[in-house]
Design an enzyme around this catalytic site. Structure first.
Site, mmCIF file in Angstrom:
data_model
loop_
_atom_site.group_PDB
_atom_site.id
_atom_site.type_symbol
_atom_site.label_atom_id
_atom_site.label_comp_id
_atom_site.label_asym_id
_atom_site.label_seq_id
_atom_site.Cartn_x
_atom_site.Cartn_y
_atom_site.Cartn_z
ATOM 1 C CD GLN A 1 10.694 -2.804 -5.539
ATOM 2 O OE1 GLN A 1 10.383 -1.861 -6.437
ATOM 3 N NE2 GLN A 1 10.117 -2.976 -4.658
ATOM 4 C CG PHE B 1 11.158 4.773 -4.931
ATOM 5 C CD1 PHE B 1 11.088 4.696 -3.410
ATOM 6 C CD2 PHE B 1 12.084 4.929 -5.727
ATOM 7 C CE1 PHE B 1 12.180 5.558 -2.962
ATOM 8 C CE2 PHE B 1 13.214 5.693 -5.239
ATOM 9 C CZ PHE B 1 13.208 6.195 -3.757
ATOM 10 C CD GLU C 1 5.318 -5.647 -5.495
ATOM 11 O OE1 GLU C 1 5.374 -4.417 -5.367
ATOM 12 O OE2 GLU C 1 4.500 -6.632 -5.221
ATOM 13 N NE ARG D 1 -0.689 -2.864 0.827
ATOM 14 C CZ ARG D 1 -0.281 -2.943 1.985
ATOM 15 N NH1 ARG D 1 -0.829 -2.285 3.112
ATOM 16 N NH2 ARG D 1 -0.104 -4.232 2.453
ATOM 17 N NE ARG E 1 8.745 5.283 0.666
ATOM 18 C CZ ARG E 1 9.791 5.801 0.947
ATOM 19 N NH1 ARG E 1 10.081 6.689 -0.043
ATOM 20 N NH2 ARG E 1 10.419 5.734 2.034
ATOM 21 C CG PHE F 1 0.768 -2.197 -3.402
ATOM 22 C CD1 PHE F 1 1.711 -2.345 -4.316
ATOM 23 C CD2 PHE F 1 -0.327 -3.087 -3.148
ATOM 24 C CE1 PHE F 1 1.744 -3.472 -5.167
ATOM 25 C CE2 PHE F 1 -0.120 -4.156 -3.898
ATOM 26 C CZ PHE F 1 0.788 -4.363 -4.956
ATOM 27 C CB THR G 1 -3.260 -7.115 0.496
ATOM 28 O OG1 THR G 1 -2.730 -7.202 -1.145
ATOM 29 C CG2 THR G 1 -2.982 -5.776 1.065
ATOM 30 C CB ALA H 1 4.095 -5.571 1.165
ATOM 31 C CD GLU I 1 4.702 0.009 0.693
ATOM 32 O OE1 GLU I 1 4.334 -1.002 1.676
ATOM 33 O OE2 GLU I 1 3.920 -0.038 -0.163
#
Ligand code: MTE
Ligand code: HPA
Ligand code: MOS
Length: 751
Positions: free
Chosen positions: A191, A222, A226, A304, A336, A338, A434, A503, A707
């Site tokens: 990702q 998902f 990342e 988060r 998903r 986070f 964030t 995100a 998400e």
């Protein structure tokens, strides 16, 4: 659905990393990993493995020319363990063979001796021993002590939520191909192509421009790709650089399950206080996040969690504390939501517990406390265009909740063994990374002189349909057919410094960059129209459905002709554009700011029928009102909402990751780790999109959708508890997810 990929997928023609055409002499990697949860390596002998026929080389940390470091937020994670390993499955050596089978067979010949060290798998135990990652975070607002003093009812309890496996269809994969000048080209299922580029460059000790990363699409991420695609790509790059041969590394499913991080399990304590008329006045919560052995994205995920500690509700006095705890599990990672789902689950448990003590329905508390316009979240941002109440009211009305409650009660009255349960789940999710700096993107748009268009951006297509959304953006700005527009692979040579596609911001950020680039080219084309049409420069010019308009009148000229004209006039038909979300900031000292471009709201109505003899259940209904703004691609959004719901209810009811006492993953196959299948899907799955006005802060009026729907699944937990409660009014059961069939039976028949 008009999603280009669907046609290819159905025919099996879409290509993934495993399909990248390879040079003939490509080599294959397998990874030798730690056999125990924590240990000091006393002896590592690879000579037998190296001598195995067909083995080309074996690399350990000593062969790394650059930094043996892959941690991006905290620099605490080696690519290959040096003297100490800290979880079962931690990579120690990369073995390169002529075929994948040879590489895997030779793994068994590596000799490792180690001295076992004590290991911890529980977050609270880790905390008690001071094993924390980063800083403890505290978000607070109001005056908690004053809050308690005004509360009529105060309840407290603990909550557990479990890990979750991403189970992307394409396992972690990378192919690294050496190019001239010691450059390396990496095809990675990631990702975050920029993170792969940086990791590989750091490990090899070369400049970023020596590494090219290309991603055509990935078979699901998902969140699991990342940060955690970097590892495998860096290993393939290391071997490719050393051996000057293409190297392919694909994790078999069982290894992917065992080696990679999951959604973070959380263990939390809450205390909640309400007034006599059910206003939540005070809320105190502590989250112990099980981060695993290395930081990975844990601190960002914890952040988060803090942001979403009050979900869709307004609570004037809050004290939320979060701690990332270091344990001897694979580093847990983005998934998903986070960290948001974990926070929301705790608050819903608090509301449920309060309702139980008061002998009322949780619905009474939920609806009393939805955040209203202008009220603030604990992090200081005010609810703006917030539709928490609108979605709740619409769901209540449109899905006839009063009627549903009556029917459920009636059913439960007359049915001794089958019980129904109903719950509502409001969701409020902030859109933006964030980490403010990540909210930037660029796009490169070419219009070829035949009128076709090519778009490159930082967005990675992972099944969420971002490519189709980008096509819609370009088609709408140029007013041309989508058929003319192609989305290119995501490539670090065309787009530099890209943020991960995560995100839920993929379409917002990259769509806006694409929009700006298209607008720039359109401006040039319009400026070329007077000369092309032989008309006055100050007249009005437009392109509508590929036809050129002059002073609102249709001409006989087309997009294609204009483009060719512009080319002949030596006008640039390419543009690069940059977008950074305006107006967002966050101050980590005060823990206050305006971190999100906007919020996404929705409410789910959930009904279940529980067979209290067998502990099995059916989800009768999940009916949702969801705000996606003015949707760009309605069917894609519907798919995202439906998929999110099912993934969320899997986390809450089925998916239970278990480790043996020594830290080995027990649920390492799909026969022991249950994910929702076609039979788990709610019998009635309804999604209504709010007919809301255009969202000024998204892309072309739309809202992000990736998400937020995941969290509707949380309501299934409470619908099930309500059904259990109907069977056993004095139900005493810890708040722990997943609420598996086993746990349901235990809850109904023990204690
Ligand atoms: N949908 C599919 N089909 N596959 C995925 O991997 N990832 C989810 C969501 N929906 C995912 C998905 C996650 S975790 C995020 S953050 C977003 O998609 C990312 O894409 P977006 O930013 O374009 O919405
Ligand atoms: N979401 C997903 N990924 C992220 C975030 C976020 O808020 N921040 C940093 N990486
Ligand atoms: Mo999604 S967890 O932000 O990749």
């Amino acid at each position: 659905m008009n999603n280009l990929d669907q046609v290819l997928h159905v025919q099996g023609l879409s290509t993934f990393v495993d399909d990248v055409p390879l040079p003939e002499d490509t080599l294959h990697a397998a990874v030798f990993v730690a056999p125990a949860a924590h240990g000091r390596i006393t002896h590592l002998n690879v000579s037998k493995a190296r001598a195995f026929a067909g083995i080309r080389d074996i690399f350990t940390w000593q062969h790394i020319p650059g930094k043996n470091q892959i941690g991006h937020i905290l620099h605490d994670e080696p690519l290959l363990a040096e003297n100490i390993f800290e979880y079962v499955g931690q990579p120690i050596a990369v073995i390169i063979g002529e075929t994948p089978a040879i590489a895997r067979r030779a793994l068994k010949l590596i000799e490792l001796e180690y001295q076992a060290l004590p290991s911890i798998f529980d977050a609270r135990q880790a905390y008690a021993q001071g094993k924390i990652i980063g800083q403890e975070r505290v978000f607070s607002c109001g005056d908690l002590a004053a809050g308690w003093s005004q509360c009529q009812y105060i309840v407290s309890n603990s909550v557990e939520s479990g890990a979750q496996e991403h189970l992307y269809l394409e396992t972690q994969s990378a192919v690294a191909i050496p190019l001239e000048g010691n450059r390396i080209k990496i095809f990675s299922s990631t990702q975050s192509p920029a993170a792969v580029q940086k990791t590989a460059a750091d490990v090899l000790g070369v400049a970023f421009n020596q590494i090219e990363v290309d991603v055509l699409r990935i078979g699901g991420g998902f969140g699991g790709k990342e940060d955690q695609a970097n590892v495998w790509a860096a290993m393939a790059a290391l071997a490719a650089a050393k051996l000057k041969k293409a190297v392919k590394l694909i994790l078999p499913r069982s290894k992917d399950l065992a080696f990679t991080g999951k959604r973070h399990p959380y263990s939390s304590d809450f205390k909640i206080g309400l007034t006599a008329n059910l206003k939540i006045l005070a809320y105190q919560v502590t989250y112990y996040q099980n981060a695993g052995a290395f930081a990975d994205l844990s601190t960002a995920i914890l952040e988060r969690t803090m942001f979403h500690c009050t979900n869709s509700y307004f609570i004037p006095n809050v004290h939320a504390k979060g701690i990332a705890c270091r344990t001897n599990l694979p580093p847990n990672t983005a998934f998903r939501g986070f960290g948001g789902p974990q926070a929301m689950f705790v608050l819903e448990c608090a509301i449920y517990e309060a309702a139980r003590k008061l002998n009322i329905s949780p619905l009474e508390i939920q609806k009393q406390n939805l955040i209203a316009e202008g009220e603030t979240f604990p992090y200081g941002m005010a609810a703006k265009n917030n539709r928490a109440q609108t979605c709740w009211d619409l769901a209540w009305h449109d899905y006839q909740v009063d009627e549903k409650i009556r029917k459920v009660n009636q059913f439960n009255h007359s049915s001794p063994r089958q019980k129904k349960g109903l719950a509502l789940m409001p969701v409020c999710f902030g859109i933006s990374f964030t980490n403010t700096l990540l909210n930037q993107a660029s796009a490169l748009v070419h219009v070829y002189n035949d009128g076709s268009v090519s778009i490159s951006s930082g967005a990675v297509e992972m099944g969420q349909g971002v490519n189709e959304k980008l096509r819609k953006v370009a088609a709408s700005i140029f007013s041309i057919s989508e058929a003319r527009i192609r989305i290119e692979s995501t490539n670090t040579t065309r787009i530099a410094n890209m943020s991960p596609t995560a995100a839920s911001t993929g379409a917002d950020l990259n769509g806006n960059a694409t929009r700006i680039a298209c607008e720039e080219i359109l401006k040039r084309l319009k400026a070329a129209m007077p000369k092309f049409l032989g008309t006055e420069p100050n007249d009005k010019y437009e392109i509508k459905n590929e036809i050129l308009y002059h002073n609102t009148g249709k001409t006989r000229f087309t997009w294609e002709e204009l483009v060719l004209h512009a080319y002949r006039q030596r006008i640039s038909l390419s543009a690069h554009a940059f977008y950074a979300t305006p107006g967002i900031y966050f101050d980590k000292t005060s823990e206050k700011g305006n971190p999100f471009a906007y919020h996404v709201n929705g409410t789910a109505v959930i009904e279940v029928t529980l067979d209290c003899l067998r502990g099995i259940f059916e989800i009768d209904t999940v009916a949702v009102v969801h705000d996606a703004g003015k949707r760009l691609a309605p069917l894609i959004d519907l798919g995202q909402v439906e998929g999110g719901i099912v993934q969320g209810l899997g986390w809450m009811t089925l998916e239970e990751i278990q480790h043996a006492a020594d830290g080995k993953l027990l649920t390492n196959t799909l026969s022991t780790y249950k994910v929702p299948d076609i039979f788990s899907i709610p019998k009635n799955l309804q999604v209504k999109f709010l007919n809301s006005e255009e969202n000024q802060d998204g892309i072309l009026g739309a809202k992000a959708v990736g998400e937020p729907p995941f969290m509707y699944g949380i309501g299934v937990y409470f619908a099930l508890r309500n059904a259990m409660q109907a069977f056993k009014p004095d139900l005493r059961m810890p708040y722990a997810a997943p609420l598996t069939h086993e746990k349901i039976l235990k809850g109904l028949y023990s204690g």
